[in-house]
Design a protein around this motif. Structure first.
Motif: not given
Length: 264
Positions: A69-90
Motif C-alpha cells: 500500500w506504499g506503492r499502490i492504493t487498493p483502488r488502483e490495485a482493483i483496476v490493475v487486477r481487473e484489466r490484467g485478468s480480463a486481458t488474460a481471459l480474452r
C-alpha cells in the motif's frame, strides 16, 4: 459449478496480471497477489487479511501487507487486477471472447454472483461493493471471481466449524492426494519441524495414522468439509431457474475448457 468457475476466476493469478502488477512497482508475484486479492478489503492490516484469507502460514501476509500500500492504493490495485485478468481471459479463450452468446453467459453468471447474502462472507462482501464491469469478458471474470470468493468464504466457515486450521487444510489435502506435506506446493517451503508439528497435531486428533496417511476419520472429515463447502456455495445459483442454470453450465463448459487448455 466449482470446476467451471474456478478456472475463469483463477486467471487472476496468471502471467498477464502478474506482469501488470510488476509494471506498477510490485517486487514479485506475491506482492501482486496480495495487493489484488486484498484490495476489496481496503488498507486492512496484515492480521485482518491473514484472518480472511485463512490458509497462509503465520507471517506470510505481513511480508507484503502493508508494504504494497506504499506503492499502490487498493483502488488502483482493483483496476490493475481487473484489466490484467480480463486481458488474460480474452487471450486464453480466443474466439469465444467475441462469440454472440458470451454476453448472455456473463449476464447469467453476474445475476447469480450478486444475489447471495454477504453476511459472514468478508471477501465476497468487499467484492460486492465494486462496480460490475461493462465489458463482457471483464464482466464474466468479475462474476467468476465473486462466485469463487463466495465459495472460499464458505470453505473457511466449514474449516473453522471442523477445527481445521489453514496449514492443516493443506496438509490434509496433500495426504488425500497421496503426497507428503513437504511435497505439497502451498506448504513445501515451510520449515520441516513446523510441518511435522502440524502432522503430529492431526495425528493426535485421530486424522492421520502412524505411517503419515489419512485415517478413516481423516477422510470422513475432509468429505464433510467439502460437502458443507458445496452446500454453502449453492445460494447464488438459486436465483436462476433450472433452465437458466443449465444454460449457464453449458455456456461455461467451453470457456473453462479453453482456459484449462491455455493454462497447460
Amino acid at each position: 459449478m466449482f470446476e467451471l468457475v474456478e478456472p475463469i476466476g483463477a486467471v487472476t493469478f496468471s502471467d498477464v496480471p502478474n506482469e501488470a502488477f510488476l509494471a506498477v512497482g510490485m517486487r514479485n508475484y506475491w506482492d501482486g497477489y496480495f495487493a489484488g486479492r486484498a484490495a476489496p478489503l481496503g488498507t486492512a492490516p496484515a492480521e485482518v487479511v491473514h484472518a480472511v484469507f485463512y490458509n497462509f502460514a503465520d507471517g506470510e501476509v505481513a511480508r507484503h501487507i502493508p508494504w504494497v500500500w506504499g506503492r499502490i492504493t487498493p483502488r488502483e490495485a482493483i483496476v490493475v487486477r481487473e484489466r490484467g485478468s480480463a486481458t488474460a481471459l480474452r487471450r486464453m479463450i480466443g474466439e469465444l471472447a467475441d462469440s454472440p452468446g458470451l454476453a448472455r453467459l456473463a449476464e447469467l453468471a453476474t445475476r447469480a454472483a450478486v444475489s447471495a447474502p454477504t453476511e459472514g462472507r468478508p471477501l465476497y462482501a468487499g467484492l460486492r461493493v465494486l462496480a460490475v464491469p461493462d465489458e463482457t469478458v471483464a464482466r464474466l471474470w468479475h462474476a467468476a471471481t465473486l462466485l469463487r470468493e463466495h465459495r472460499g468464504d464458505g470453505h473457511t466457515v466449514a474449516l473453522v466449524a471442523h477445527g481445521i486450521g489453514g496449514t492443516e487444510a493443506h496438509v490434509l489435502l496433500a495426504l488425500a492426494l497421496g503426497m507428503r506435506a513437504e511435497e505439497f506446493g502451498r506448504v513445501h517451503h515451510l520449515p520441516r519441524p513446523q510441518l511435522a508439528a502440524v502432522v503430529d497435531g492431526l495425528r493426535a486428533g485421530g486424522l492421520v495414522d502412524a505411517d503419515g496417511g489419512l485415517t478413516t476419520a481423516g477422510r470422513q472429515t475432509r468429505e464433510r468439509i467439502e460437502a458443507l463447502t458445496d452446500e454453502l456455495a449453492a445460494p447464488p445459483y438459486e436465483v436462476l431457474t433450472p433452465d437458466e442454470l443449465d444454460e449457464l453450465i453449458a455456456g461455461l463448459e467451453p470457456v473453462a475448457a479453453a482456459v484449462r487448455a491455455a493454462d497447460g
